[in-house]
Design a protein around this motif. Structure first.
Motif, short mmCIF file in Angstrom:
data_model
loop_
_atom_site.label_atom_id
_atom_site.label_comp_id
_atom_site.label_asym_id
_atom_site.label_seq_id
_atom_site.Cartn_x
_atom_site.Cartn_y
_atom_site.Cartn_z
N ALA A 9 70.20 1.39 29.35
CA ALA A 9 70.56 1.62 28.40
C ALA A 9 70.42 0.61 27.27
CB ALA A 9 72.11 2.33 28.10
N THR A 10 70.71 -0.75 27.20
CA THR A 10 70.84 -1.83 26.97
C THR A 10 68.75 -2.09 26.79
OG1 THR A 10 71.02 -3.35 29.07
CG2 THR A 10 72.36 -2.69 28.15
N GLY A 11 68.66 -1.72 27.80
CA GLY A 11 66.91 -2.21 27.53
C GLY A 11 66.60 -0.70 26.37
N SER A 12 67.29 0.25 26.34
CA SER A 12 66.29 1.20 25.12
C SER A 12 65.97 1.50 24.11
CB SER A 12 67.45 2.72 25.82
OG SER A 12 66.96 3.47 24.86
N ASP A 13 64.41 2.26 24.10
CA ASP A 13 64.16 1.86 22.74
C ASP A 13 64.85 3.02 21.27
OD1 ASP A 13 61.97 0.55 23.60
OD2 ASP A 13 61.15 2.17 24.17
N ILE A 14 65.82 3.98 22.44
CA ILE A 14 66.26 4.90 21.19
C ILE A 14 67.79 4.31 20.61
CG2 ILE A 14 67.99 6.66 21.26
CD1 ILE A 14 67.31 7.58 24.21
N THR A 15 67.67 4.19 19.11
CA THR A 15 68.87 3.71 18.40
C THR A 15 69.45 5.03 18.01
OG1 THR A 15 67.13 2.25 17.06
CG2 THR A 15 68.89 3.01 16.02
N VAL A 16 70.72 4.84 18.21
CA VAL A 16 71.59 5.30 17.88
C VAL A 16 72.45 4.51 16.42
CG1 VAL A 16 73.98 6.78 18.02
CG2 VAL A 16 72.81 6.50 20.02
N LYS A 17 72.74 5.83 15.16
CA LYS A 17 73.20 4.53 13.85
C LYS A 17 74.18 4.98 14.32
CE LYS A 17 68.25 4.48 11.38
NZ LYS A 17 67.63 5.76 10.22
N SER A 18 74.64 6.12 14.40
CA SER A 18 76.32 6.54 14.47
C SER A 18 76.28 7.52 15.25
CB SER A 18 76.81 7.43 13.13
OG SER A 18 76.21 8.76 12.66
N PRO A 19 77.81 7.20 16.32
CA PRO A 19 78.39 6.91 15.43
C PRO A 19 78.10 5.22 16.40
CG PRO A 19 79.26 8.15 17.94
CD PRO A 19 77.84 9.08 16.46
N ALA A 20 79.72 4.38 16.28
CA ALA A 20 79.02 3.21 17.28
C ALA A 20 79.82 3.03 18.73
CB ALA A 20 79.80 2.09 15.89
N ASN A 21 79.26 2.51 19.80
CA ASN A 21 79.93 2.36 20.80
C ASN A 21 81.79 2.38 20.72
OD1 ASN A 21 79.62 2.96 23.91
ND2 ASN A 21 79.40 0.68 23.63
N GLY A 22 82.40 3.20 21.21
CA GLY A 22 83.48 2.61 21.01
C GLY A 22 84.21 3.04 20.17
N ALA A 23 83.83 3.48 19.56
CA ALA A 23 83.84 4.57 17.85
C ALA A 23 85.06 5.36 18.50
CB ALA A 23 83.12 5.11 17.34
N GLN A 24 86.43 5.16 17.40
CA GLN A 24 87.35 6.30 17.14
C GLN A 24 87.16 6.77 16.09
OE1 GLN A 24 91.85 5.59 18.55
NE2 GLN A 24 91.73 5.69 15.96
N THR A 31 61.81 10.00 30.56
CA THR A 31 62.26 9.96 29.53
C THR A 31 63.46 8.75 29.57
OG1 THR A 31 63.58 10.81 31.40
CG2 THR A 31 63.01 12.49 30.56
N ASP A 32 64.13 9.40 28.50
CA ASP A 32 65.22 7.50 28.64
C ASP A 32 66.28 8.28 27.71
OD1 ASP A 32 65.89 5.15 28.75
OD2 ASP A 32 64.94 4.64 27.22
N GLN A 33 67.36 7.07 27.93
CA GLN A 33 69.03 7.92 27.46
C GLN A 33 69.87 6.79 27.44
OE1 GLN A 33 70.55 9.52 30.41
NE2 GLN A 33 71.77 8.50 31.42
N VAL A 34 70.60 6.78 25.99
CA VAL A 34 71.98 6.01 26.37
C VAL A 34 72.86 6.44 26.52
CG1 VAL A 34 70.46 4.16 24.86
CG2 VAL A 34 71.60 5.72 23.13
#
Length: 521
Positions: free
Chosen positions: A122-137, A198-201
């Motif tokens: 996952a750390t090398g993925s091309d995918i950008t997740v703008k929200s939510p942040a990892n660990g978000a409450q 395929t790829d994923q985060v």
């Protein structure tokens, strides 16, 4: 083989089987949804597990560890992102109950970032997740915004997302959508797809219940009143809409939306809730108002009545030098709070229990011998009041002044009246407590209170204080004292006083006077 040798071998085999069975752990009730035993995966990976039973008793907690490492404690149903170094590992998923524990062991293989698995970590993925942040409450629903132009170094054709390995929702290569999830910890998997790749985060999120909107507040306390009350509603949650009912039924978003003050002329119940975006609905606010038929003094038809005295011009303000400390006063005509539409506001600041005297010459009559003082009084919450004085003064035919002084005393906890225990030319004023209890501190704040006082005099200036009514409840006084003073005032002058004495070393008090009516005959 001889029979004896056969029996010996069979016995040894049965013993070995028994020892093997005894060495096996008790049946594990732990369920691991992901990963599967023998799985090949990349780090970090999703671990989802749960249990109700641990070693035959109710489970109290769970945890996991890699190989012989320290256990990470979790609740009895959890999802977590686990980091492990490349290579083969034993994943321990454990549970604990009262005086017992249990576990399942999973063989996993973690691929290195250069492995030929076809799916980079996952750390090398091309995918950008703008929200939510990892660990978000976060609260549900939440916004998921993600995009990619390439997928595992190939042009991206589409994206998708799923929660805890559930059904994947297909989206375009750049999307923003609202996602609903139950409260708790989850793994949000965002995937992409290209030609043969395929790829994923994976994003760890914790969904918490939304906050609850504040319960609405009423400007007038619930209770029994002898006059109509004007009630305003407010709420501490920004942007909240208040919905209310007047028939005792539970309010909902289909009820009346609050838009302004509610006039309570008859007995009724107001119930209200607050609704705001991003909040659960507030708790129920309820206030029961009972409006009773006013009781009070009887005024004969031939009486002269001065109405709306609080609005007459030329009120005067000064510090009462008979009190300690100092005081200042200010007056203003206001429409809220008000019963008639126009009430007089009295704002007093003081030091060392100083008293501020507000007075008005409202008429001329030397002949009248009977009076009824009738007023509606409102005390703002937080006002510091020791005494609240409501007076009437009259110059009688002999030229002397009769002072009808009457107050609710916080010092005596009683209604008090004055007597001249000296002579008219050398007066000595004394406050005399009655047997009728009264203390301004006990009056319900932010509410109208109806006060009526009846008294009469003879030609020698002896005053009989007859009764006082507070909110329709009569307290008989029936005391006669001399209250004659030679002051040299103009013949027939009628003066009313409204005095506020402060309580404590310093502070302020805000009061309102409405429907002040003084009748005489």
């Amino acid at each position: 083989m001889s029979l004896r040798k056969y029996l010996t071998v069979k016995a040894l085999n049965l013993l070995a089987l028994a020892l093997l069975v005894c060495a096996l752990p008790a049946f594990a009730a732990v369920t691991v949804s992901t990963p599967a035993n023998g799985a090949q995966l990349t780090s970090p990976f999703s671990l989802v597990a749960s249990t109700d039973i641990c070693g035959g008793v109710s489970a109290a907690s769970m945890g996991y560890s890699i190989d012989s490492g320290s256990a990470i404690i979790e609740p009895t149903s959890f999802s977590a992102m686990v980091t492990a170094t490349p290579g083969a590992h034993v994943l321990h998923v454990k549970c604990w109950g009262q005086k017992t524990n249990d576990q399942v062991l999973l063989n996993i293989t973690v691929a290195s970032s250069t492995s030929g698995s076809g799916t980079p970590p996952a750390t090398g993925s091309d995918i950008t997740v703008k929200s939510p942040a990892n660990g978000a409450q976060i609260t549900s629903p939440f916004n998921l915004a993600a995009s990619t132009s390439t997928c595992n170094s190939q042009p991206a054709a589409a994206m998708s997302y799923s929660i805890d390995g559930g059904h994947a929702i297909t989206e375009p290569a750049s999307f923003s959508t609202s996602v609903t999830a139950n409260p708790g910890s989850h793994v949000l998997t965002v995937k992409c797809a290209g030609q043969s790749v395929t790829d994923q985060v994976a994003v760890n999120i914790h969904v918490v219940p939304p906050p609850t909107a504040a319960t609405p507040k009423f400007s007038v306390a619930a209770g029994t009143y002898t006059t109509k009350q004007v009630v305003t509603l407010s709420d501490a949650t920004a942007g909240a809409t208040i919905y209310y009912t007047l028939d005792g039924s539970g309010p909902s978003t289909s009820s009346i939306p609050y838009s302004g003050a509610i006039t309570v002329s008859n007995s009724l119940t107001i119930e209200a809730i607050a609704v705001a975006k991003g909040y659960t609905n507030s708790g129920l606010a309820r206030a029961d108002y009972v409006i009773t038929t006013p009781k009070g003094a009887t005024i004969p038809p031939n009486a002269t009545t001065e109405t709306k005295v609080q609005l007459m011009p030329n009120w005067r303000m000064k510090h009462d030098t008979g009190t300690t400390g100092s005081s200042t006063g200010a007056m203003a005509v206001v429409s809220n709070p008000s019963l008639s539409g126009e009430a007089q506001q009295f704002f007093t600041t003081f030091t060392n229990a100083g008293g501020e005297l507000y007075s008005l010459t409202y008429g001329n009559d030397s002949a009248a011998t009977h009076f009824v003082y009738d007023a509606q009084v409102w005390i703002d919450s937080g006002s510091q009041i020791a005494n609240l004085e409501m007076d009437n003064n009259q110059v009688i035919p002999n030229g002397d002044t009769v002072i009808y002084a009457f107050q609710c005393s916080g010092y005596a906890n009683a209604w008090e009246y004055t007597a001249n225990v000296g002579t008219p030319t050398a007066p000595v004023v004394k406050w005399v407590p009655s047997s009728a209890p009264c203390n301004p501190a006990n009056w319900t704040p932010n509410a109208w209170h109806h006060v009526q006082i009846t008294y009469s005099r003879d030609d020698a200036g002896n005053v009989t204080y007859e009764s006082v009514w507070l909110d329709g409840v009569e307290s008989p006084i029936n005391e006669t004292v001399n209250s004659d003073f030679t002051l040299g005032w103009a013949a027939g002058t009628l003066i009313t006083n409204f005095q506020v004495d402060g309580l404590g070393s310093n502070g302020s008090a805000t009061l309102y006077l409405d429907n002040l009516t003084i009748s005489r005959w």
